[in-house]
Design an enzyme around this catalytic site. Structure first.
Site, PDB file in Angstrom:
ATOM      1  CG  ASN A  10      -1.729   1.236   1.377  1.00  0.00           C
ATOM      2  OD1 ASN A  10      -1.832   2.018   0.432  1.00  0.00           O
ATOM      3  ND2 ASN A  10      -2.319   1.432   2.548  1.00  0.00           N
ATOM      4  CD1 TRP A  11       3.858   1.220  -2.599  1.00  0.00           C
ATOM      5  CD2 TRP A  11       4.446   2.752  -4.118  1.00  0.00           C
ATOM      6  NE1 TRP A  11       5.022   0.790  -3.184  1.00  0.00           N
ATOM      7  CE2 TRP A  11       5.405   1.712  -4.123  1.00  0.00           C
ATOM      8  CE3 TRP A  11       4.612   3.817  -5.008  1.00  0.00           C
ATOM      9  CZ2 TRP A  11       6.518   1.718  -4.978  1.00  0.00           C
ATOM     10  CZ3 TRP A  11       5.717   3.824  -5.856  1.00  0.00           C
ATOM     11  CH2 TRP A  11       6.657   2.785  -5.828  1.00  0.00           C
ATOM     12  CE  LYS A  12       0.064   3.393   4.781  1.00  0.00           C
ATOM     13  NZ  LYS A  12      -0.036   3.549   6.216  1.00  0.00           N
ATOM     14  CG  HIS A  93      -5.952   1.926   5.030  1.00  0.00           C
ATOM     15  ND1 HIS A  93      -5.552   2.797   6.012  1.00  0.00           N
ATOM     16  CD2 HIS A  93      -4.924   1.070   4.836  1.00  0.00           C
ATOM     17  CE1 HIS A  93      -4.315   2.481   6.388  1.00  0.00           C
ATOM     18  NE2 HIS A  93      -3.910   1.440   5.689  1.00  0.00           N
ATOM     19  CD  GLU A  95      -3.018   5.461   6.786  1.00  0.00           C
ATOM     20  OE1 GLU A  95      -3.003   5.590   5.551  1.00  0.00           O
ATOM     21  OE2 GLU A  95      -2.068   4.968   7.439  1.00  0.00           O
ATOM     22  CD  GLU A 164      -3.771  -2.630   7.178  1.00  0.00           C
ATOM     23  OE1 GLU A 164      -2.625  -2.839   6.782  1.00  0.00           O
ATOM     24  OE2 GLU A 164      -4.416  -1.602   6.899  1.00  0.00           O
ATOM     25  N   GLY A 170       2.295   1.844  10.882  1.00  0.00           N
ATOM     26  CA  GLY A 170       3.342   2.857  10.790  1.00  0.00           C
ATOM     27  C   GLY A 170       4.027   3.175  12.112  1.00  0.00           C
ATOM     28  CB  SER A 209       4.680  -2.304  12.172  1.00  0.00           C
ATOM     29  OG  SER A 209       4.339  -0.953  12.429  1.00  0.00           O
ATOM     30  N   GLY A 230       2.602  -1.332   4.296  1.00  0.00           N
ATOM     31  CA  GLY A 230       2.658   0.087   3.956  1.00  0.00           C
ATOM     32  C   GLY A 230       4.088   0.520   3.685  1.00  0.00           C
ATOM     33  N   GLY A 231       4.710   1.122   4.686  1.00  0.00           N
ATOM     34  CA  GLY A 231       6.027   1.740   4.531  1.00  0.00           C
ATOM     35  C   GLY A 231       7.070   0.835   3.880  1.00  0.00           C
TER      36      GLY A 231
END
Ligand code: PEP
Length: 252
Positions: A10-12, A93, A95, A164, A170, A209, A230-231
């Site tokens: 997930n590149w957000k 998601h 967010e 999640e 993150g 994470s 994600g990251g």
């Protein structure tokens, strides 16, 4: 039953033309792991260029509007994502649940619109730190699933659920192996109750994470059928060891 593993990046809100080289590198490296599914979910505006850059490698979106078309300024429909070449989309998601105040009902409509448009769907759920502290993590996630799972699923591999925990996204923190196992087992029960035998075939991903250093132990947990990352999905050097860990688990 062991399901084919799925590792989704997930590149957000990351990704410019200059990052297409990174997508090319990830897609090239992923060819060595054909026994699992790998997909990158990039910003909507980058989808078409990513698809042209890496033909045949699955590219996904991160959200869709529930309507097919209409007066929804700034929104993107599932048909538009599909038309741009996406094969999948994330919905729900945390967010977006938080910043865009998305309700379970809305997320359910998005998931149904995406499936109807021919996209695979990763439906995200997860509890807050407060809910976990109160001992309500499993009930919270069951409530989210109850409200947001699509009414009908046609193909068993089209829908995946990503667990999640919000507090793990993150932050570098993850639940214990036992906590992840308990949650995934509870999600499996909910999916079985909802869809019968088909519920056994829905992949349950863990997200929050995931890193090269913890991926192998996470993939070893029962009912962890992959990861939403994600990251660590932004760079080949971080993402590929996670993909390799999923592949190693698939082969074991
Ligand atoms: C995510 O946002 O879906 C996610 C899992 O992020 P991270 O891996 O950076 O925690």
């Amino acid at each position: 039953m062991a399901l084919r593993k799925l590792v989704a990046g997930n590149w957000k809100m990351h990704g410019l033309s200059s990052d297409l080289n990174e997508i090319r590198a990830i897609a090239a490296a992923a060819r060595d792991f054909s026994e699992i599914d790998v997909v990158l979910c990039v910003p909507a505006i980058l989808i078409e260029r990513a698809v042209r850059t890496v033909p045949g490698f699955p590219i996904g979106g991160q959200d869709v509007h529930h309507a097919e078309k209409g007066a929804h300024t700034g929104c993107t429909s599932a048909l538009m994502l599909h038309d741009a070449g996406a094969t999948l989309t994330i919905v729900g998601h945390s967010e977006r649940r938080d910043a865009q105040r998305e309700s379970n009902e809305e997320i359910k409509a998005k998931a149904e619109a995406a499936l109807a448009a021919g996209l695979d769907v990763i439906l995200c759920v997860g509890e807050s730190l407060e809910a976990r502290g109160r001992g309500d993590a499993i009930a919270t996630v069951a409530g989210q699933l109850g409200g947001s799972l699509p009414s009908v699923i046609a193909g068993e591999t089209k829908l995946a659920v990503a667990y999640e925990p919000i507090w793990a996204i993150g932050t570098g923190k993850i639940p214990t192996i036992v906590e992840i196992g308990e949650m995934h087992a509870a999600i499996r029960d909910t999916l079985r109750d909802r869809y019968g035998e088909r519920g056994e075939l829905i992949r349950i991903l863990y997200g929050g994470s995931v890193k090269p250093s913890n991926a192998a132990e996470i993939f070893a947990i029962a009912d962890v059928d992959g990861a939403l990352v994600g990251g660590a999905s932004l760079k080949t050097v971080d993402f590929m060891p996670i993909v390799a860990a999923a592949s190693a688990r698939a082969a074991s």
